[in-house]
Design an enzyme around this catalytic site. Structure first.
Site, short mmCIF file in Angstrom:
data_model
loop_
_atom_site.label_atom_id
_atom_site.label_comp_id
_atom_site.label_asym_id
_atom_site.label_seq_id
_atom_site.Cartn_x
_atom_site.Cartn_y
_atom_site.Cartn_z
N GLU A 13 -10.55 27.66 18.07
CA GLU A 13 -11.62 27.74 17.06
C GLU A 13 -11.78 29.16 16.55
O GLU A 13 -11.95 29.39 15.36
CB GLU A 13 -12.95 27.27 17.66
CG GLU A 13 -12.96 25.81 18.09
CD GLU A 13 -12.53 25.60 19.55
OE1 GLU A 13 -11.64 26.34 20.03
OE2 GLU A 13 -13.06 24.68 20.19
N GLU A 47 -2.71 32.09 24.74
CA GLU A 47 -2.99 32.56 26.10
C GLU A 47 -2.15 33.80 26.42
O GLU A 47 -1.03 33.97 25.91
CB GLU A 47 -2.71 31.45 27.11
CG GLU A 47 -3.66 30.27 26.87
CD GLU A 47 -3.55 29.18 27.92
OE1 GLU A 47 -2.56 29.15 28.68
OE2 GLU A 47 -4.49 28.36 27.98
N CYS A 74 -16.06 25.35 23.32
CA CYS A 74 -16.73 26.09 24.40
C CYS A 74 -17.93 26.86 23.84
O CYS A 74 -18.09 27.03 22.63
CB CYS A 74 -15.74 27.04 25.08
SG CYS A 74 -15.41 28.56 24.18
N ASN A 106 -4.99 27.79 20.30
CA ASN A 106 -5.27 28.75 21.37
C ASN A 106 -4.02 29.56 21.70
O ASN A 106 -2.89 29.08 21.63
CB ASN A 106 -5.87 28.07 22.62
CG ASN A 106 -5.05 26.92 23.17
OD1 ASN A 106 -4.31 26.27 22.45
ND2 ASN A 106 -5.18 26.68 24.46
N1 THU Z 1 -9.83 26.47 24.68
C1 THU Z 1 -9.90 26.42 23.32
O1 THU Z 1 -8.96 26.77 22.61
N2 THU Z 1 -11.05 25.98 22.76
C2 THU Z 1 -12.14 25.57 23.46
O2 THU Z 1 -13.17 25.29 22.86
C3 THU Z 1 -12.06 25.42 24.92
C4 THU Z 1 -10.90 26.08 25.56
C5 THU Z 1 -8.60 26.97 25.29
C6 THU Z 1 -8.73 28.27 26.01
C7 THU Z 1 -7.59 28.20 26.98
O3 THU Z 1 -6.40 28.62 26.31
C8 THU Z 1 -7.45 26.73 27.28
O4 THU Z 1 -8.13 26.05 26.25
C9 THU Z 1 -8.04 26.31 28.62
O5 THU Z 1 -9.35 26.73 28.74
#
Ligand code: THU
Length: 138
Positions: free
Chosen positions: A60, A49, A91, A47
């Protein structure tokens, strides 16, 4: 949920673990690593941000993007590594993106792991039953 897999699945899990260490998540501190097997090859994502929060991208979806730009199109398996217990599942937005590249969602295994060694797994069809796909478009 389905049971644990063999050596190929373990390799995918190992790559998701490695990817987690590359996460850029200074705001949530929720580091996520993902690995997808597409067209026989493994691709990693983490991820990323952004201070403007809606621009954050999940692990993902970054793994899928890496696969697509390498020319891989057929999703075979997914592993996601977080540090929570129980290991968290993809998610809703990511489930839709994974579905885009699954020719048979019932045959795509999604496994969630954490560093404590816990594991949960499903098929993609279980995670997004009756999902919308390009097949619906005229
Ligand atoms: N996040 C993911 O990378 N994958 C998911 O399936 C759920 C959430 C990340 C997004 C954000 O950077 C952090 O987790 C908190 O939501």
């Amino acid at each position: 949920m389905t049971g644990p897999g063999g050596p190929a699945e373990r390799e995918l899990e190992q790559r998701a673990r490695a990817a987690q260490s590359k996460a850029y998540a200074p705001y949530s501190k929720f580091n996520v690593g993902a690995a997808v097997r597409m067209s026989g090859q493994i691709f990693e994502g983490a991820n990323v941000e952004i201070a403007s929060y809606p621009l954050c991208v999940c692990a993902e979806r970054n793994a899928i993007a890496a696969a697509v730009i390498a020319g891989a199109r057929n999703l075979e398996a997914v592993a996601v590594c977080t540090s929570v217990s129980p290991p968290s599942s993809p998610c809703g937005a990511c489930r839709q993106v994974l579905l885009e590249f699954a020719s048979d969602p019932k045959a795509v295994t999604v496994v969630a792991i954490n560093p404590a060694g816990e594991r949960r797994s499903w098929t993609l069809a279980e995670l997004i039953p009756d999902g919308f796909s390009g097949k619906e478009l005229p």
